[in-house]
Scaffold this active site. Structure first.
Site, PDB file in Angstrom:
ATOM      1  N   ARG A  37       0.820  -1.212   0.000  1.00 28.77           N
ATOM      2  CA  ARG A  37       0.000   0.000   0.000  1.00 28.77           C
ATOM      3  C   ARG A  37       0.855   1.263   0.000  1.00 28.77           C
ATOM      4  O   ARG A  37       0.458   2.277  -0.586  1.00 28.77           O
ATOM      5  CB  ARG A  37      -0.937  -0.005   1.213  1.00 28.77           C
ATOM      6  N   LYS A 201     -17.039 -16.038   5.412  1.00 31.78           N
ATOM      7  CA  LYS A 201     -18.501 -15.998   5.558  1.00 31.78           C
ATOM      8  C   LYS A 201     -19.260 -15.606   4.296  1.00 31.78           C
ATOM      9  O   LYS A 201     -18.788 -14.781   3.513  1.00 31.78           O
ATOM     10  CB  LYS A 201     -18.858 -14.992   6.641  1.00 31.78           C
ATOM     11  N   GLY A 354      -7.888  -8.016   0.975  1.00 28.03           N
ATOM     12  CA  GLY A 354      -6.621  -8.032   1.705  1.00 28.03           C
ATOM     13  C   GLY A 354      -6.076  -9.430   1.896  1.00 28.03           C
ATOM     14  O   GLY A 354      -4.884  -9.685   1.687  1.00 28.03           O
ATOM     15  N   GLY A 377     -12.524  -4.318   1.269  1.00 24.72           N
ATOM     16  CA  GLY A 377     -13.910  -3.856   1.460  1.00 24.72           C
ATOM     17  C   GLY A 377     -14.354  -2.957   0.321  1.00 24.72           C
ATOM     18  O   GLY A 377     -15.473  -3.070  -0.176  1.00 24.72           O
TER      19      GLY A 377
HETATM   20  P1  AMP Z   1     -12.759 -13.092   4.554  1.00 21.43           P
HETATM   21  O1  AMP Z   1     -12.210 -12.033   5.470  1.00 21.43           O
HETATM   22  O2  AMP Z   1     -14.218 -13.293   4.676  1.00 21.43           O
HETATM   23  O3  AMP Z   1     -12.271 -12.952   3.127  1.00 21.43           O
HETATM   24  O4  AMP Z   1     -12.155 -14.452   5.093  1.00 21.43           O
HETATM   25  C1  AMP Z   1     -10.789 -14.743   5.140  1.00 21.43           C
HETATM   26  C2  AMP Z   1     -10.582 -15.742   6.227  1.00 21.43           C
HETATM   27  O5  AMP Z   1     -11.359 -16.894   5.961  1.00 21.43           O
HETATM   28  C3  AMP Z   1      -9.153 -16.227   6.343  1.00 21.43           C
HETATM   29  O6  AMP Z   1      -8.604 -15.734   7.529  1.00 21.43           O
HETATM   30  C4  AMP Z   1      -9.290 -17.754   6.372  1.00 21.43           C
HETATM   31  O7  AMP Z   1      -8.531 -18.336   7.398  1.00 21.43           O
HETATM   32  C5  AMP Z   1     -10.756 -17.962   6.638  1.00 21.43           C
HETATM   33  N1  AMP Z   1     -11.247 -19.244   6.128  1.00 21.43           N
HETATM   34  C6  AMP Z   1     -11.120 -19.722   4.883  1.00 21.43           C
HETATM   35  N2  AMP Z   1     -11.639 -20.955   4.792  1.00 21.43           N
HETATM   36  C7  AMP Z   1     -12.128 -21.272   6.007  1.00 21.43           C
HETATM   37  C8  AMP Z   1     -12.785 -22.438   6.537  1.00 21.43           C
HETATM   38  N3  AMP Z   1     -13.040 -23.488   5.774  1.00 21.43           N
HETATM   39  N4  AMP Z   1     -13.145 -22.408   7.832  1.00 21.43           N
HETATM   40  C9  AMP Z   1     -12.884 -21.327   8.588  1.00 21.43           C
HETATM   41  N5  AMP Z   1     -12.267 -20.209   8.146  1.00 21.43           N
HETATM   42  C10 AMP Z   1     -11.892 -20.178   6.871  1.00 21.43           C
END
Ligand code: AMP
Length: 398
Positions: A37, A201, A354, A377
């Site tokens: 960045r 999520k 990120g 975001g």
């Molecule tokens: P996000 O911020 O929603 O893009 O999510 C990124 C995070 O999702 C990372 O820190 C990963 O460790 C987590 N992640 C990816 N796959 C899984 C999974 N199967 N179970 C739990 N966490 C996960």
């Protein structure tokens, strides 16, 4: 969408305020672990310095919540900027206090001043008019180069723009490039166009998914969010991450995909673990056979193979969100395999978010991607079809 252009400003010898996004990750010793960045902001800063501007830089770092918190000081950023710009960088002790005001006032052409963390001021995240006014009073020209925070109506991003007319404000090179890239991606991608969507999520990406559906030809789901879809399809997902309140939305996404003819891919196997830890016992299981009490933490090898085949003919790939818990080596293989495949493909590859940017850098394929967005975001909100509050005041033509 055309933005107020930095090249059209009369910058010579002016005092310029550049809102940057220096919100960089640091380790426990406050060493910057990824300075992408900061590097990305250098073009705009140098452009101003070349025109003998006195340059005032401002950014937030972390979430100090309106208080001065030592570990969120921008001092390490000032040091890195000094190396990148190859010139002294003066650090103010405050944001709009006596020190910053005096240093800004005395700043000469060719000099660089960095204000302290904007979020040491409570008014920053509240888009406080008084704070915007004080920040605006430091300079004659305002430039927004902070794409990563342009989805926030904050004092240094949105409020401040009201104190400058169109001849005295613009987007910086980075902001302009991000908006141009995502605009082209969403409005005129070379087809077939695929989105790989992962991460923890569904909730954080639901709107982006719905908005992407009419635009893409294929969607590949990975990460924790896959399990909400798998559960809705009737699979036992054990202790895997799930959002029960979004099962209906997951069904809606799958129905829409079908209606629109979008090929919708879900994992066919996963790496299941008996606990959420690096030293967990793990095994490859099909999506139908996740044992009770176990959780899926990565996509499995059959899914990697399937996704590679599905991606083989696409011309444009948008990737947002890891395929598994890539922070733990044991559950990073799915993400890493997909990263190598995407990097090796001849399609246009855009990485947003990120975590995904961090992932491709860890895997060492960041240079092979066509474009890596500096804003997670913000890029998601663009994909949702929103006009970002920090960008709206800088638009000249729709
Ligand atoms: P996000 O911020 O929603 O893009 O999510 C990124 C995070 O999702 C990372 O820190 C990963 O460790 C987590 N992640 C990816 N796959 C899984 C999974 N199967 N179970 C739990 N966490 C996960």
């Amino acid at each position: 969408m055309e933005l107020l252009n930095i090249k059209k400003l009369d910058l010579a010898d002016k005092k310029v305020f550049i809102r940057c996004d220096f919100n960089v990750p640091m380790d426990e010793f406050l060493n910057i672990s990824d300075d992408r960045r900061i590097r990305s902001a250098v073009a705009t800063i140098n452009f101003c310095l070349d025109q003998d501007c006195a340059v005032i830089l401002a950014s937030h770092l972390g979430r100090p919540k309106g208080e001065v918190v030592e570990k969120y000081s921008l001092a390490p950023v000032a040091k890195r900027l000094h190396h990148l710009l190859k010139r002294d960088v003066i650090l103010a002790n405050d944001v709009v206090g006596e020190d910053a005001i005096t240093k800004a006032k005395n700043l000469k052409g060719g000099e660089v001043l960095l204000l302290e963390n904007l979020r040491f001021e409570e008014g920053e995240t509240k888009n406080d008019e008084e704070l915007s006014k004080k920040l605006a009073s430091l300079a004659e020209i305002y430039i927004n180069d902070a794409f990563g925070v342009s989805h926030r109506a904050h004092a240094s991003v949105e409020g401040i723009t009201h104190f400058f007319d169109n001849e005295h404000k613009s987007a910086g090179f980075l902001l302009e490039k991000e908006i141009r890239f995502f605009g082209k991606l969403i409005n005129e991608p070379v087809r077939p166009f695929a989105a790989i969507v992962g991460g923890s999520k569904v909730s954080g990406k639901l709107e982006a998914l719905i908005n992407l559906l009419p635009k893409v030809d294929k969607i590949f789901i990975g990460g924790g969010m896959a399990f909400t879809f798998l559960k809705q399809m009737g699979y036992d997902i054990g202790n895997s991450l799930v959002e029960d309140d979004l099962l209906g939305d997951a069904q809606h996404v799958m129905d829409e995909a079908k209606k629109l003819g979008v090929k919708f891919y879900l994992p066919v196997d996963v790496i299941a673990a008996d606990k959420f830890a690096e030293d967990a016992v793990s095994k490859i299981v099909t999506a139908q056979e996740i044992p009770d009490g176990w959780m899926g933490l990565d996509i499995g090898p059959a899914t990697v193979r399937l996704y590679k085949e599905g991606l083989a003919d696409v011309q444009t790939i948008l990737w947002n969100g890891p395929m598994g818990v890539y922070e733990m080596d044991k559950f990073a293989r799915g993400s890493s395999n997909i990263a190598h495949f995407v990097a090796d493909s001849y399609s246009t590859t855009v990485v947003g978010g990120g975590d995904t940017a961090d992932l491709v850098q860890r895997v060492g394929v960041d240079d092979e991607m066509s474009f890596i967005s500096t804003g997670g975001g913000a890029s998601l909100e663009l994909l949702e079809g929103k006009v970002l509050p920090g960008v709206a005041p800088l638009i000249i033509k729709e």
